[in-house]
Design a protein around this motif. Structure first.
Motif, PDB file in Angstrom:
ATOM      1  N   ARG A 178       0.855  -1.185   0.000  1.00 54.97           N
ATOM      2  CA  ARG A 178       0.000   0.000   0.000  1.00 54.97           C
ATOM      3  C   ARG A 178       0.888   1.229   0.000  1.00 54.97           C
ATOM      4  NH1 ARG A 178      -2.909  -3.645   3.268  1.00 54.97           N
ATOM      5  NH2 ARG A 178      -5.067  -3.907   2.580  1.00 54.97           N
ATOM      6  N   ASP A 233      -4.708   3.695   0.126  1.00 54.44           N
ATOM      7  CA  ASP A 233      -4.743   2.596   1.088  1.00 54.44           C
ATOM      8  C   ASP A 233      -5.086   1.243   0.484  1.00 54.44           C
ATOM      9  OD1 ASP A 233      -7.516   3.791   0.917  1.00 54.44           O
ATOM     10  OD2 ASP A 233      -7.945   2.025   2.133  1.00 54.44           O
ATOM     11  N   GLU A 235      -4.524  -2.177  -1.611  1.00 55.53           N
ATOM     12  CA  GLU A 235      -3.370  -3.003  -1.936  1.00 55.53           C
ATOM     13  C   GLU A 235      -3.182  -3.078  -3.450  1.00 55.53           C
ATOM     14  OE1 GLU A 235      -2.453  -7.046  -0.010  1.00 55.53           O
ATOM     15  OE2 GLU A 235      -3.114  -7.583  -2.041  1.00 55.53           O
TER      16      GLU A 235
END
Length: 457
Positions: A178, A233, A235
Motif C-alpha cells: 500500500r 490505502d 493493496e
C-alpha cells in the motif's frame, strides 16, 4: 508523541484473506432493523465513486532530463530526431540517472530487491514541457481520476502532483503493498504509463475481496499513454516484467484543505439507511428498558484504512465518506474512533492448530482506543464499547481489512486450540439514543491490558 502516533499508524494496515459470512437470527425489533441496515451497507447499494479507475491520455508528455540535454523518446530511437535539435536518451543512460527504488517498512525506508526491484528518478532531475496540448490532456486526466476517487470535488479543488519517474526492466517487480500517505489530504495515486513496449508488469489492485488488473502495455497505442488511479490505502502489485521496459510517471492526488471527497447527498430523509436508523431511534425513545442499552449506538467498521492523524471527516474515502456525509446531513450525532476488536474462541483442526474460519465458539469484544494518549497498542488506554450494535453479520468477514496487533493461539493436541486474536481498525459510531450517565465507561489502561479468558474444554 509523534513517534507514538506513527506506531499506531503502522498498526492500521495489513490484509487477512476474506471468509464466508454467517448470519445470526435477530431477536428484537432494533436488532431486526439494524440487520436489514447491515445488508444495505454491505450489499450492492449504489455508492458514488470507486476505489480505482483507468483511461487513456491522448498526449504523450514531453520529458526532458536535466544536465544531459536529452529527452525521453518512447521508441528509444538512437541519435537525434529529424529536426536535429533533440537527442533521445538511451535506456541505459536513463537507468544510469536513476537510483534503486526503496519502500516503507515499519518506520524505515529500505531497499530490498526481493520486495521491490525497479529504478526511480526524482522530479528535480527532469522536466515535462508545458505545451498547450499536454496541459489540456493533463487537466482532462485529473478530472477523470478525481471524478471517480473524489466525486465531491471540483477539479480545481484537486492537485495532481508529480512524484517520481519509475523504470521497470526485465525481471523488475513490486510485491503487494500500500502507498504511504504523504499528508492528511493525500488520497490517491495516478500511474501514467509511457508508450514503451514491454510484456508483463500488469498492475493488480485489490480491495474488499475485489481484484482488478490493469495492463498498461501500450500495444498499438504508440502515440498515447494509458493510466490507472487508485486510493492510497488499497493493496496493489506490479507483476514481473518479462521483456522490454515499463516506464511510468507517478502522480499523487491531493484534495484542497477542508474539502470532502464526496458531494452532498440528495433525498436524505427518504434514503433507506436513514429510514432504518430513525425507525430504531423512535423505538428506543418509546422503550426505556435496560435490555435495549446495547442499541444506543450503531457502529460501522470503516472500509478504508486511516491513521489516527487522518481519521477526520474531510479525509474519508469512498463508502466511508458517503455514509458520513449522509448521516451528518440527517443530523445524527457521529463519532470517528479507532477500535480494537478482540476475538476469543475455541477451534478444532489437525494437530491442535486452527485458523479463524475453524473457530466454533466465538466471542467478539470491541473497545475504543484513547488516541490522545498515544503509545503502543498495549499501552493505549481503552474502554469497552458494550452499548454499540455493530453493523456486521460475521466478524470473520471483516478480519481481512483489519490489522492484527496481538495473537495468542495455544494448541492442545487432539483437544483443539484456545484462540485469542486482537485486531485494530477505524469505526464510525452513530448515536441513536442518549447514553445514560450510569452506563458511560472511562478509558483505562487496565482494560487495555486485561488478560485473555480460557476457552478450553
Amino acid at each position: 508523541m509523534a513517534a507514538d502516533l506513527q506506531h499506531l499508524d503502522d498498526m492500521l494496515f495489513s490484509p487477512i484473506p476474506p471468509i464466508d459470512i454467517v448470519k445470526k437470527e435477530p431477536e428484537t425489533l432494533p436488532e431486526e432493523e439494524l440487520d436489514r441496515l447491515t445488508d444495505l451497507i454491505q450489499g450492492n447499494t449504489n455508492f458514488p465513486g470507486d476505489f480505482s479507475c483507468s483511461g487513456v491520455c491522448p498526449v504523450v508528455p514531453d520529458v526532458h532530463f536535466k544536465g544531459c540535454q536529452t529527452f525521453l523518446d518512447p521508441s528509444f530511437t538512437k541519435g537525434k530526431q529529424n529536426d536535429s535539435s533533440r537527442t533521445g536518451i538511451s535506456i541505459q543512460d536513463l537507468i544510469g540517472l536513476c537510483s534503486q527504488a526503496p519502500f516503507g517498512r515499519d518506520e524505515k525506508t529500505v531497499v530490498d530487491k526481493t520486495v521491490r526491484s525497479c529504478w526511480q528518478l526524482d522530479p528535480e532531475k527532469f522536466t515535462i514541457c508545458n505545451t498547450p496540448t499536454w496541459n489540456k490532456a493533463f487537466a482532462e486526466l485529473k478530472a477523470a481520476a478525481s471524478g471517480v476517487l473524489a466525486p465531491g470535488l471540483k477539479p480545481h479543488k484537486v492537485e495532481l502532483r508529480l512524484y517520481k519517474l519509475l523504470v521497470y526492466e526485465e525481471g523488475s517487480f513490486f510485491l503487494p503493498h500500500r502507498d504511504t500517505q504523504k499528508t492528511e489530504n493525500h488520497f490517491g495515486t495516478v500511474v501514467l504509463s509511457m508508450p514503451v513496449k514491454h510484456k508483463g508488469g500488469e498492475l493488480f489492485v485489490r480491495h474488499k475481496g475485489q481484484e482488478r488488473c490493469y495492463n498498461l502495455d501500450p500495444g498499438r497505442l504508440t502515440a498515447k499513454c494509458q493510466w490507472a488511479a487508485f486510493y492510497t490505502d488499497v493493496e496493489h502489485e506490479i507483476k514481473e516484467i518479462t521483456s522490454g521496459h515499463r516506464i511510468t510517471l507517478i502522480y499523487h492526488l491531493y484534495s484542497a484543505k477542508k474539502s470532502k471527497l464526496v458531494a452532498p447527498v440528495s433525498g436524505v430523509d427518504s434514503h433507506p439507511i436513514i429510514q432504518s436508523l430513525k425507525k430504531v431511534q423512535e423505538f428506543l425513545a418509546k422503550n426505556d428498558d435496560k435490555k435495549y442499552d446495547r442499541f444506543y449506538n450503531a457502529g460501522y467498521l470503516m472500509e478504508h484504512k486511516y491513521t489516527p492523524k487522518s481519521l477526520q471527516p474531510k479525509n474519508l474515502k469512498g463508502r466511508d465518506a458517503f455514509l458520513y456525509q449522509l448521516l451528518s446531513e440527517a443530523k445524527f450525532k457521529l463519532k470517528l474512533c479507532a477500535v480494537d476488536v478482540r476475538v476469543d474462541g475455541w477451534g478444532w483442526h489437525d494437530y491442535g492448530y486452527c485458523k479463524l474460519e475453524d473457530l466454533e465458539d466465538v466471542d467478539v469484544e470491541f473497545s475504543e482506543l484513547d488516541l490522545t494518549k498515544g503509545g503502543s497498542w498495549a499501552n493505549t488506554p481503552s474502554r469497552l464499547m458494550d452499548n454499540v450494535h455493530w453493523l456486521i453479520h460475521d466478524i470473520k468477514y471483516h478480519a481481512h481489512s483489519m490489522k492484527k496487533v496481538d495473537s495468542h493461539i495455544k494448541g492442545t493436541g487432539n483437544e483443539g486450540c484456545d484462540w485469542h486474536t486482537t485486531y485494530m481498525t477505524s469505526a464510525l459510531v452513530v448515536q441513536l439514543c442518549k447514553e445514560k450517565q450510569s452506563t458511560k465507561r472511562k478509558f483505562s489502561l487496565d482494560h487495555a491490558q486485561r488478560p485473555y479468558p480460557y476457552y478450553g474444554p
